[in-house]
Design a protein around this motif. Sequence first.
Motif, PDB file in Angstrom:
ATOM      1  N   THR A  33      25.055  47.440  42.024  1.00  0.00           N
ATOM      2  CA  THR A  33      24.899  46.179  42.992  1.00  0.00           C
ATOM      3  C   THR A  33      25.100  45.334  42.104  1.00  0.00           C
ATOM      4  O   THR A  33      24.865  45.544  40.726  1.00  0.00           O
ATOM      5  CB  THR A  33      23.661  46.955  43.741  1.00  0.00           C
ATOM      6  N   PHE A  34      25.312  44.535  42.039  1.00  0.00           N
ATOM      7  CA  PHE A  34      24.680  43.343  41.459  1.00  0.00           C
ATOM      8  C   PHE A  34      25.306  41.759  42.433  1.00  0.00           C
ATOM      9  O   PHE A  34      25.627  42.424  44.118  1.00  0.00           O
ATOM     10  CB  PHE A  34      26.364  42.908  40.801  1.00  0.00           C
ATOM     11  N   THR A  35      24.811  40.734  42.001  1.00  0.00           N
ATOM     12  CA  THR A  35      24.599  39.248  42.551  1.00  0.00           C
ATOM     13  C   THR A  35      25.779  38.264  42.204  1.00  0.00           C
ATOM     14  O   THR A  35      25.968  38.317  40.566  1.00  0.00           O
ATOM     15  CB  THR A  35      23.526  38.909  42.691  1.00  0.00           C
ATOM     16  N   GLU A  36      26.599  37.416  42.952  1.00  0.00           N
ATOM     17  CA  GLU A  36      27.126  36.200  41.861  1.00  0.00           C
ATOM     18  C   GLU A  36      26.252  35.513  42.560  1.00  0.00           C
ATOM     19  O   GLU A  36      26.193  34.852  43.302  1.00  0.00           O
ATOM     20  CB  GLU A  36      28.207  36.769  42.994  1.00  0.00           C
ATOM     21  N   GLU A  37      26.107  34.437  41.086  1.00  0.00           N
ATOM     22  CA  GLU A  37      25.412  33.798  41.148  1.00  0.00           C
ATOM     23  C   GLU A  37      26.298  31.999  40.982  1.00  0.00           C
ATOM     24  O   GLU A  37      27.390  32.187  40.783  1.00  0.00           O
ATOM     25  CB  GLU A  37      24.327  33.237  40.302  1.00  0.00           C
ATOM     26  N   LEU A  38      26.510  31.013  42.198  1.00  0.00           N
ATOM     27  CA  LEU A  38      27.074  29.884  42.130  1.00  0.00           C
ATOM     28  C   LEU A  38      25.407  28.532  42.063  1.00  0.00           C
ATOM     29  O   LEU A  38      24.818  28.550  42.829  1.00  0.00           O
ATOM     30  CB  LEU A  38      27.814  29.293  43.274  1.00  0.00           C
ATOM     31  N   ASN A  39      25.738  28.188  40.943  1.00  0.00           N
ATOM     32  CA  ASN A  39      24.122  27.220  40.706  1.00  0.00           C
ATOM     33  C   ASN A  39      24.762  25.689  40.897  1.00  0.00           C
ATOM     34  O   ASN A  39      25.748  25.189  39.767  1.00  0.00           O
ATOM     35  CB  ASN A  39      23.252  27.859  39.648  1.00  0.00           C
ATOM     36  N   TYR A  40      23.774  24.745  40.768  1.00  0.00           N
ATOM     37  CA  TYR A  40      24.339  23.789  41.107  1.00  0.00           C
ATOM     38  C   TYR A  40      22.996  23.008  39.679  1.00  0.00           C
ATOM     39  O   TYR A  40      21.889  22.882  40.312  1.00  0.00           O
ATOM     40  CB  TYR A  40      24.649  22.836  41.746  1.00  0.00           C
ATOM     41  N   TYR A  41      23.889  21.859  38.910  1.00  0.00           N
ATOM     42  CA  TYR A  41      22.404  22.016  38.402  1.00  0.00           C
ATOM     43  C   TYR A  41      22.267  20.053  37.874  1.00  0.00           C
ATOM     44  O   TYR A  41      23.522  19.281  38.563  1.00  0.00           O
ATOM     45  CB  TYR A  41      22.662  22.413  36.919  1.00  0.00           C
ATOM     46  N   THR A  42      21.567  20.070  37.361  1.00  0.00           N
ATOM     47  CA  THR A  42      20.968  18.144  37.133  1.00  0.00           C
ATOM     48  C   THR A  42      21.559  17.793  35.965  1.00  0.00           C
ATOM     49  O   THR A  42      21.425  16.256  35.583  1.00  0.00           O
ATOM     50  CB  THR A  42      19.600  17.598  37.799  1.00  0.00           C
ATOM     51  N   ASP A  43      21.828  18.531  34.610  1.00  0.00           N
ATOM     52  CA  ASP A  43      21.880  18.829  33.283  1.00  0.00           C
ATOM     53  C   ASP A  43      23.701  18.893  32.735  1.00  0.00           C
ATOM     54  O   ASP A  43      24.181  20.004  33.666  1.00  0.00           O
ATOM     55  CB  ASP A  43      20.785  18.994  32.495  1.00  0.00           C
ATOM     56  N   SER A  44      24.220  18.436  31.507  1.00  0.00           N
ATOM     57  CA  SER A  44      25.127  18.591  31.645  1.00  0.00           C
ATOM     58  C   SER A  44      24.844  20.392  30.575  1.00  0.00           C
ATOM     59  O   SER A  44      25.821  20.971  30.422  1.00  0.00           O
ATOM     60  CB  SER A  44      26.512  17.880  30.643  1.00  0.00           C
ATOM     61  N   ALA A  45      24.245  20.655  30.390  1.00  0.00           N
ATOM     62  CA  ALA A  45      23.557  22.261  29.410  1.00  0.00           C
ATOM     63  C   ALA A  45      23.461  22.846  30.607  1.00  0.00           C
ATOM     64  O   ALA A  45      23.500  24.679  30.066  1.00  0.00           O
ATOM     65  CB  ALA A  45      22.564  21.865  28.357  1.00  0.00           C
ATOM     66  N   CYS A  46      23.198  22.796  31.986  1.00  0.00           N
ATOM     67  CA  CYS A  46      23.522  23.708  32.902  1.00  0.00           C
ATOM     68  C   CYS A  46      22.241  24.466  32.770  1.00  0.00           C
ATOM     69  O   CYS A  46      22.243  25.926  33.209  1.00  0.00           O
ATOM     70  CB  CYS A  46      24.402  25.149  32.997  1.00  0.00           C
ATOM     71  N   THR A  47      20.785  23.898  32.373  1.00  0.00           N
ATOM     72  CA  THR A  47      19.829  24.473  32.240  1.00  0.00           C
ATOM     73  C   THR A  47      18.529  24.078  33.460  1.00  0.00           C
ATOM     74  O   THR A  47      17.692  24.852  33.827  1.00  0.00           O
ATOM     75  CB  THR A  47      18.680  23.661  31.154  1.00  0.00           C
ATOM     76  N   SER A  48      19.270  22.658  34.328  1.00  0.00           N
ATOM     77  CA  SER A  48      17.860  22.698  35.463  1.00  0.00           C
ATOM     78  C   SER A  48      18.184  22.449  36.588  1.00  0.00           C
ATOM     79  O   SER A  48      19.539  21.981  36.721  1.00  0.00           O
ATOM     80  CB  SER A  48      17.526  21.022  35.209  1.00  0.00           C
ATOM     81  N   LEU A  49      17.907  23.454  37.463  1.00  0.00           N
ATOM     82  CA  LEU A  49      18.079  24.079  38.376  1.00  0.00           C
ATOM     83  C   LEU A  49      18.080  23.054  39.940  1.00  0.00           C
ATOM     84  O   LEU A  49      16.993  22.385  39.808  1.00  0.00           O
ATOM     85  CB  LEU A  49      17.945  25.734  38.820  1.00  0.00           C
ATOM     86  N   SER A  50      19.124  22.459  40.050  1.00  0.00           N
ATOM     87  CA  SER A  50      19.026  21.636  42.090  1.00  0.00           C
ATOM     88  C   SER A  50      19.138  22.905  43.019  1.00  0.00           C
ATOM     89  O   SER A  50      17.999  22.392  43.762  1.00  0.00           O
ATOM     90  CB  SER A  50      20.185  20.828  42.386  1.00  0.00           C
ATOM     91  N   LEU A  51      20.160  23.805  42.764  1.00  0.00           N
ATOM     92  CA  LEU A  51      20.825  24.432  43.763  1.00  0.00           C
ATOM     93  C   LEU A  51      21.217  25.867  43.533  1.00  0.00           C
ATOM     94  O   LEU A  51      22.272  25.608  42.838  1.00  0.00           O
ATOM     95  CB  LEU A  51      21.519  23.862  45.145  1.00  0.00           C
ATOM     96  N   GLY A  52      20.058  26.754  44.803  1.00  0.00           N
ATOM     97  CA  GLY A  52      20.886  27.943  43.736  1.00  0.00           C
ATOM     98  C   GLY A  52      21.952  29.372  45.235  1.00  0.00           C
ATOM     99  O   GLY A  52      21.284  29.219  45.847  1.00  0.00           O
ATOM    100  N   TRP A  53      22.472  29.238  45.157  1.00  0.00           N
ATOM    101  CA  TRP A  53      23.805  30.759  46.152  1.00  0.00           C
ATOM    102  C   TRP A  53      23.838  31.878  45.475  1.00  0.00           C
ATOM    103  O   TRP A  53      23.997  31.318  44.499  1.00  0.00           O
ATOM    104  CB  TRP A  53      25.162  29.511  46.696  1.00  0.00           C
ATOM    105  N   TYR A  54      23.321  32.687  46.161  1.00  0.00           N
ATOM    106  CA  TYR A  54      22.819  34.141  45.068  1.00  0.00           C
ATOM    107  C   TYR A  54      23.306  34.985  46.492  1.00  0.00           C
ATOM    108  O   TYR A  54      22.980  35.270  47.673  1.00  0.00           O
ATOM    109  CB  TYR A  54      21.657  34.312  44.444  1.00  0.00           C
ATOM    110  N   TYR A  55      24.782  35.848  46.257  1.00  0.00           N
ATOM    111  CA  TYR A  55      25.785  36.218  47.123  1.00  0.00           C
ATOM    112  C   TYR A  55      25.174  38.132  46.809  1.00  0.00           C
ATOM    113  O   TYR A  55      25.743  38.108  45.689  1.00  0.00           O
ATOM    114  CB  TYR A  55      27.196  36.222  47.223  1.00  0.00           C
ATOM    115  N   ASN A  56      24.121  38.477  47.235  1.00  0.00           N
ATOM    116  CA  ASN A  56      23.998  39.826  47.047  1.00  0.00           C
ATOM    117  C   ASN A  56      24.784  41.050  47.778  1.00  0.00           C
ATOM    118  O   ASN A  56      25.181  40.939  48.619  1.00  0.00           O
ATOM    119  CB  ASN A  56      22.673  40.326  47.571  1.00  0.00           C
TER     120      ASN A  56
END
Length: 148
Positions: A33-56
């Motif tokens: 099993t694995f999860t693919e994540e597509l994450n949208y961030y509000t900052d250029s360091a990709c630390t502050s999450l806005s939206l996450g899509w997690y494909y299980n």
Amino acid sequence: TYASVCIDASSVSAKPSDSTHIGYIVVITGSSTFTEELNYYTDSACTSLSLGWYYNNTSVVVGDASGSDYKVTYTQTNYTLFANTTEAKTEIEESFSGITVTVGTAYVITSGIPYKNLIKVSGTNLDLGFKGITDYPSTSDGTNYVKQ
């Protein structure tokens, strides 16, 4: 866990209005099993999450070698939408007619889609091709991830 580089999202039209960058993550969650994540961030360091899509993904089977790549099949059992901001909530609800989400609460959609892909692991790098339903991609050069 493997992560891609943090990518500028200024040219992406379908995203939460507060998102400036995108990051891709692959999390190995078990032996098949694995999860693919597509994450949208509000900052250029990709630390502050806005939206996450997690494909299980489940039922992972690694097959024969194709050059330096390996054929892999798996089933996307479901995907999870996670709005961490009101802008992400708006994006989800405008993109998916009839869905109402709550900020800070996961929304799971059952899918059950079988996929074929190519994977290559070299040192701390993982390359994952652009998955297909009927055919394998021609190369694993879809997204490059680095072990975290």
